[in-house]
Design a protein around this motif. Structure first.
Motif, PDB file in Angstrom:
ATOM      1  N   THR A  34      35.383  35.420  37.225  1.00 37.03           N
ATOM      2  CA  THR A  34      34.450  35.669  36.130  1.00 37.03           C
ATOM      3  C   THR A  34      33.045  35.369  36.647  1.00 37.03           C
ATOM      4  O   THR A  34      32.880  34.692  37.665  1.00 37.03           O
ATOM      5  CB  THR A  34      34.743  34.776  34.904  1.00 37.03           C
ATOM      6  OG1 THR A  34      34.732  33.401  35.311  1.00 37.03           O
ATOM      7  CG2 THR A  34      36.083  35.126  34.278  1.00 37.03           C
ATOM      8  N   HIS A  35      32.035  35.847  35.917  1.00 35.30           N
ATOM      9  CA  HIS A  35      30.658  35.695  36.393  1.00 35.30           C
ATOM     10  C   HIS A  35      29.792  35.080  35.302  1.00 35.30           C
ATOM     11  O   HIS A  35      29.880  35.463  34.133  1.00 35.30           O
ATOM     12  CB  HIS A  35      30.087  37.059  36.797  1.00 35.30           C
ATOM     13  CG  HIS A  35      28.751  36.979  37.465  1.00 35.30           C
ATOM     14  ND1 HIS A  35      28.590  36.457  38.734  1.00 35.30           N
ATOM     15  CD2 HIS A  35      27.511  37.337  37.048  1.00 35.30           C
ATOM     16  CE1 HIS A  35      27.317  36.509  39.072  1.00 35.30           C
ATOM     17  NE2 HIS A  35      26.634  37.035  38.062  1.00 35.30           N
ATOM     18  N   ASN A  36      28.985  34.108  35.704  1.00 37.94           N
ATOM     19  CA  ASN A  36      28.045  33.471  34.787  1.00 37.94           C
ATOM     20  C   ASN A  36      26.687  34.140  34.939  1.00 37.94           C
ATOM     21  O   ASN A  36      26.058  34.070  35.996  1.00 37.94           O
ATOM     22  CB  ASN A  36      27.945  31.971  35.096  1.00 37.94           C
ATOM     23  CG  ASN A  36      27.139  31.218  34.060  1.00 37.94           C
ATOM     24  OD1 ASN A  36      26.013  31.595  33.728  1.00 37.94           O
ATOM     25  ND2 ASN A  36      27.702  30.131  33.553  1.00 37.94           N
ATOM     26  N   GLY A  94      36.328  39.948  33.456  1.00 36.73           N
ATOM     27  CA  GLY A  94      37.066  39.184  34.456  1.00 36.73           C
ATOM     28  C   GLY A  94      37.999  40.088  35.224  1.00 36.73           C
ATOM     29  O   GLY A  94      38.337  41.192  34.786  1.00 36.73           O
ATOM     30  N   VAL A  95      38.411  39.613  36.386  1.00 35.46           N
ATOM     31  CA  VAL A  95      39.380  40.330  37.212  1.00 35.46           C
ATOM     32  C   VAL A  95      40.532  39.378  37.511  1.00 35.46           C
ATOM     33  O   VAL A  95      40.339  38.306  38.099  1.00 35.46           O
ATOM     34  CB  VAL A  95      38.765  40.824  38.536  1.00 35.46           C
ATOM     35  CG1 VAL A  95      39.820  41.565  39.364  1.00 35.46           C
ATOM     36  CG2 VAL A  95      37.557  41.718  38.274  1.00 35.46           C
ATOM     37  N   LEU A 130      35.770  40.734  49.803  1.00 33.07           N
ATOM     38  CA  LEU A 130      35.354  40.769  48.406  1.00 33.07           C
ATOM     39  C   LEU A 130      34.903  42.174  48.036  1.00 33.07           C
ATOM     40  O   LEU A 130      34.308  42.886  48.850  1.00 33.07           O
ATOM     41  CB  LEU A 130      34.222  39.774  48.153  1.00 33.07           C
ATOM     42  CG  LEU A 130      34.589  38.302  48.379  1.00 33.07           C
ATOM     43  CD1 LEU A 130      33.385  37.416  48.127  1.00 33.07           C
ATOM     44  CD2 LEU A 130      35.751  37.889  47.487  1.00 33.07           C
ATOM     45  N   LEU A 131      35.205  42.552  46.815  1.00 34.74           N
ATOM     46  CA  LEU A 131      34.906  43.894  46.319  1.00 34.74           C
ATOM     47  C   LEU A 131      33.981  43.785  45.117  1.00 34.74           C
ATOM     48  O   LEU A 131      34.254  43.042  44.180  1.00 34.74           O
ATOM     49  CB  LEU A 131      36.207  44.603  45.915  1.00 34.74           C
ATOM     50  CG  LEU A 131      36.087  45.972  45.240  1.00 34.74           C
ATOM     51  CD1 LEU A 131      35.562  46.994  46.230  1.00 34.74           C
ATOM     52  CD2 LEU A 131      37.442  46.410  44.697  1.00 34.74           C
ATOM     53  N   GLN A 132      32.878  44.514  45.146  1.00 35.30           N
ATOM     54  CA  GLN A 132      31.953  44.523  44.024  1.00 35.30           C
ATOM     55  C   GLN A 132      32.000  45.869  43.333  1.00 35.30           C
ATOM     56  O   GLN A 132      31.519  46.869  43.841  1.00 35.30           O
ATOM     57  CB  GLN A 132      30.523  44.248  44.505  1.00 35.30           C
ATOM     58  CG  GLN A 132      29.492  44.233  43.386  1.00 35.30           C
ATOM     59  CD  GLN A 132      29.671  43.055  42.434  1.00 35.30           C
ATOM     60  OE1 GLN A 132      29.330  41.929  42.757  1.00 35.30           O
ATOM     61  NE2 GLN A 132      30.213  43.311  41.243  1.00 35.30           N
ATOM     62  N   GLU A 133      32.628  45.894  42.147  1.00 29.35           N
ATOM     63  CA  GLU A 133      32.634  47.096  41.331  1.00 29.35           C
ATOM     64  C   GLU A 133      31.470  47.046  40.353  1.00 29.35           C
ATOM     65  O   GLU A 133      30.977  45.968  40.016  1.00 29.35           O
ATOM     66  CB  GLU A 133      33.950  47.205  40.554  1.00 29.35           C
ATOM     67  CG  GLU A 133      35.169  47.356  41.423  1.00 29.35           C
ATOM     68  CD  GLU A 133      36.428  47.416  40.577  1.00 29.35           C
ATOM     69  OE1 GLU A 133      37.161  48.395  40.723  1.00 29.35           O
ATOM     70  OE2 GLU A 133      36.654  46.489  39.770  1.00 29.35           O
ATOM     71  N   PRO A 137      32.854  41.380  37.777  1.00 32.14           N
ATOM     72  CA  PRO A 137      32.741  40.257  38.711  1.00 32.14           C
ATOM     73  C   PRO A 137      33.305  40.636  40.078  1.00 32.14           C
ATOM     74  O   PRO A 137      34.094  41.581  40.203  1.00 32.14           O
ATOM     75  CB  PRO A 137      33.589  39.158  38.059  1.00 32.14           C
ATOM     76  CG  PRO A 137      33.742  39.563  36.637  1.00 32.14           C
ATOM     77  CD  PRO A 137      33.713  41.060  36.633  1.00 32.14           C
ATOM     78  N   LEU A 138      32.883  39.911  41.090  1.00 27.01           N
ATOM     79  CA  LEU A 138      33.456  40.113  42.413  1.00 27.01           C
ATOM     80  C   LEU A 138      34.974  39.943  42.352  1.00 27.01           C
ATOM     81  O   LEU A 138      35.482  39.073  41.646  1.00 27.01           O
ATOM     82  CB  LEU A 138      32.866  39.119  43.408  1.00 27.01           C
ATOM     83  CG  LEU A 138      31.455  39.416  43.918  1.00 27.01           C
ATOM     84  CD1 LEU A 138      30.865  38.184  44.587  1.00 27.01           C
ATOM     85  CD2 LEU A 138      31.478  40.590  44.886  1.00 27.01           C
ATOM     86  N   ALA A 139      35.668  40.782  43.108  1.00 27.14           N
ATOM     87  CA  ALA A 139      37.125  40.723  43.155  1.00 27.14           C
ATOM     88  C   ALA A 139      37.579  40.530  44.592  1.00 27.14           C
ATOM     89  O   ALA A 139      36.839  40.819  45.542  1.00 27.14           O
ATOM     90  CB  ALA A 139      37.725  42.008  42.582  1.00 27.14           C
ATOM     91  N   VAL A 140      38.808  40.037  44.738  1.00 28.47           N
ATOM     92  CA  VAL A 140      39.408  39.889  46.060  1.00 28.47           C
ATOM     93  C   VAL A 140      40.125  41.192  46.394  1.00 28.47           C
ATOM     94  O   VAL A 140      41.161  41.514  45.801  1.00 28.47           O
ATOM     95  CB  VAL A 140      40.385  38.700  46.099  1.00 28.47           C
ATOM     96  CG1 VAL A 140      41.016  38.571  47.491  1.00 28.47           C
ATOM     97  CG2 VAL A 140      39.667  37.405  45.724  1.00 28.47           C
ATOM     98  N   GLU A 141      39.578  41.935  47.318  1.00 33.56           N
ATOM     99  CA  GLU A 141      40.117  43.262  47.620  1.00 33.56           C
ATOM    100  C   GLU A 141      41.515  43.186  48.201  1.00 33.56           C
ATOM    101  O   GLU A 141      42.314  44.122  48.070  1.00 33.56           O
ATOM    102  CB  GLU A 141      39.179  43.994  48.581  1.00 33.56           C
ATOM    103  CG  GLU A 141      39.523  45.456  48.793  1.00 33.56           C
ATOM    104  CD  GLU A 141      38.468  46.203  49.579  1.00 33.56           C
ATOM    105  OE1 GLU A 141      38.545  47.441  49.623  1.00 33.56           O
ATOM    106  OE2 GLU A 141      37.569  45.549  50.149  1.00 33.56           O
TER     107      GLU A 141
END
Length: 219
Positions: A34-36, A94-95, A130-133, A137-141
């Motif tokens: 998640t991202h703040n 969130g991812v 890391l994957l930025q869609e 939020p950043l995800a673990v590819e």
């Protein structure tokens, strides 16, 4: 057959936790990023109080216990902030990554207690990508299955003194991502044995996929 009996109202919180997590096992793990928006910090944390709720609307449940002082954990704080914006165009708050054996060690590292200004992403090994869609939020590819989620409903559980105890999130899955090695696209079927999801047990223990048994339901 003899049993040990404990009355719940005589248990400490530690005892109750040990009994519940030891008996209700294995439990799937939601490794969620998640991202703040205020601190611009991305959090990545594992939770094993996690399950499916509905398929009519694809919903999962995530339960996040509050800290001893009653304040929400970073993941809960970020999801609450996303819900408060009520932005219907924001598809992803969130991812959720499904944990597999090659991710287990990294996932365990992110269970560390950090300041809200620090990101668990800094604890990940270099081999994880890391994957930025867009708008997510950043995800673990490297995760073989990911769910993009957003808050659908939230419920705050309080204790008998009306003090905040647990944040329960009903999260809508907006997007599903399956690695081709664990997904039969023709049948739209997840290959469970190849996925080999890791589950949570009690204490420091985890469970790996073992014997599979198929039973046909009665007509």
């Amino acid at each position: 057959m003899s049993h040990y009996h404990y009355s719940a109202d005589q248990l400490s919180q530690k005892q109750a936790y040990k009994f519940l997590t030891g008996a209700i096992a294995p439990r799937p793990i939601a490794w969620i990023s998640t991202h703040n928006l205020e601190t611009r910090v991305t959090n990545l944390a594992p939770f094993s109080f996690f399950t499916i709720l509905s398929s009519r609307i694809p919903l999962v449940m995530l339960s996040v216990n509050r800290r001893p002082d009653g304040t929400p954990k970073d993941t809960a704080r970020n999801l609450l902030a996303a819900q408060e914006t009520k932005n219907e165009t924001a598809r992803t708050a969130g991812v959720i990554h499904i944990v597999t054996p090659e991710l287990l060690s990294a996932m365990n590292q992110t269970a560390a207690s950090l300041s809200f200004t620090d990101s668990e992403l800094e604890l990940l090994p270099d081999e994880l990508q890391l994957l930025q869609e867009k708008d997510a939020p950043l995800a673990v590819e490297n995760a073989k299955i990911r769910f993009n989620v957003r808050p659908f409903q939230h419920q705050l559980l309080t204790d008998r003194s009306d003090l905040p105890m647990t944040d329960i999130f009903y999260l809508e899955v907006t997007d599903f991502y399956f690695d081709e090695t664990v997904f039969d696209a023709k049948r739209e079927y997840i290959l469970t044995e190849k996925l080999a999801p890791v589950a949570r047990l009690a204490g420091n223990d985890y469970s790996h996929l073992g014997l599979l048994e198929t039973l046909r339901r009665p007509d």
